[in-house]
Scaffold this motif. Structure first.
Motif, PDB file in Angstrom:
ATOM      1  N   CYS A  50      48.528  45.170  47.895  1.00 14.00           N
ATOM      2  CA  CYS A  50      48.901  44.660  49.230  1.00 14.00           C
ATOM      3  C   CYS A  50      49.213  45.809  50.177  1.00 14.00           C
ATOM      4  CB  CYS A  50      50.068  43.682  49.135  1.00 14.00           C
ATOM      5  SG  CYS A  50      51.527  44.327  48.315  1.00 14.00           S
ATOM      6  N   CYS A  96      46.679  39.763  49.177  1.00 14.17           N
ATOM      7  CA  CYS A  96      46.972  39.251  47.836  1.00 14.17           C
ATOM      8  C   CYS A  96      48.423  38.826  47.674  1.00 14.17           C
ATOM      9  CB  CYS A  96      46.614  40.319  46.791  1.00 14.17           C
ATOM     10  SG  CYS A  96      47.374  41.927  47.092  1.00 14.17           S
ATOM     11  N   PHE A 118      46.363  47.830  42.354  1.00 18.04           N
ATOM     12  CA  PHE A 118      47.045  47.077  41.284  1.00 18.04           C
ATOM     13  C   PHE A 118      47.698  45.841  41.889  1.00 18.04           C
ATOM     14  CE2 PHE A 118      51.268  46.314  39.335  1.00 18.04           C
ATOM     15  CZ  PHE A 118      50.852  45.876  38.097  1.00 18.04           C
ATOM     16  N   CYS A 119      47.390  44.673  41.359  1.00 17.76           N
ATOM     17  CA  CYS A 119      48.119  43.449  41.714  1.00 17.76           C
ATOM     18  C   CYS A 119      48.046  42.512  40.516  1.00 17.76           C
ATOM     19  CB  CYS A 119      47.531  42.759  42.933  1.00 17.76           C
ATOM     20  SG  CYS A 119      48.438  41.228  43.326  1.00 17.76           S
ATOM     21  N   CYS A 123      56.292  44.145  41.545  1.00 19.11           N
ATOM     22  CA  CYS A 123      56.124  45.571  41.844  1.00 19.11           C
ATOM     23  C   CYS A 123      57.405  46.295  42.249  1.00 19.11           C
ATOM     24  CB  CYS A 123      55.097  45.733  42.960  1.00 19.11           C
ATOM     25  SG  CYS A 123      53.430  45.253  42.480  1.00 19.11           S
TER      26      CYS A 123
HETATM   27  S1  SF4 Z   1      52.197  41.578  42.897  1.00 13.69           S
HETATM   28 FE1  SF4 Z   1      52.492  43.610  43.788  1.00 13.69          FE
HETATM   29  S2  SF4 Z   1      50.474  44.128  44.616  1.00 13.69           S
HETATM   30 FE2  SF4 Z   1      50.469  41.928  44.260  1.00 13.69          FE
HETATM   31  S3  SF4 Z   1      51.069  41.063  46.223  1.00 13.69           S
HETATM   32 FE3  SF4 Z   1      52.931  41.284  45.006  1.00 13.69          FE
HETATM   33  S4  SF4 Z   1      53.756  43.282  45.612  1.00 13.69           S
HETATM   34 FE4  SF4 Z   1      51.645  43.228  46.295  1.00 13.69          FE
END
Ligand code: SF4
Length: 151
Positions: A13, A19, A43-44, A107
């Motif tokens: 993101c 995402c 990375f997500c 994250c």
């Molecule tokens: S999981 Fe991580 S990369 Fe995915 S939208 Fe949430 S903060 Fe962003």
């Protein structure tokens, strides 16, 4: 001989991918600019598992253990996320830096709200990905977007 590029994992993101759970992005171009010349690995862990948009999830302290639980339907998705993140780490054993999105239940690094089972915030801590990255990459710097912003 050309040397291999250094590799950085960055929350998708931050890189401009739409995402987030609400279908939005959190693009911060200063992060990508800071890693000019590096190989950038987006990375997500949430989007591939739960789609976008999706129900919000939280880090919840349950019996002394942090679990990841959906906000309205109360489903424990900890193991699904853990498998997804561990699998990512296996595919990317050789990296040089990590930049994560703050406050996220996946994250966030030291900035994620940790809730009690009544959904009250009790402290700030790590999202599940930050915890797994700390374990799997003990010698690699982990930053979040604030490191790259003039605040
Ligand atoms: S999981 Fe991580 S990369 Fe995915 S939208 Fe949430 S903060 Fe962003």
């Amino acid at each position: 001989m050309l040397s291999a590029k250094k590799k950085v994992v960055i929350s998708a993101c931050i890189l401009g991918e739409y995402c987030r759970y609400d279908g939005k992005t959190k693009e911060i171009s200063a992060v990508e600019k800071a890693f000019k010349g590096w190989e950038i690995i987006p990375f997500c862990p949430e989007a591939p598992l739960f789609g976008t948009p999706r129900e919000r999830i939280n880090v919840v302290a349950v019996d002394g253990e942090y679990r990841i639980i959906t906000d309205e339907t109360n489903i424990d998705v900890t193991e699904k996320l853990r498998d997804e993140i561990e699998s990512f780490c296996k595919q990317h054993a050789d990296i040089d830096a990590i930049v994560l999105k703050s406050k996220s239940p996946s994250c966030g690094y030291k900035t994620t709200p940790i809730l009690d089972t009544s959904k009250h915030e009790i402290k700030k801590g790590n999202g599940i990905a930050a915890d797994i990255f700390l374990k799997n990459y003990p010698n690699i710097p982990i930053l979040d977007e604030h490191h790259f912003l003039n605040e």
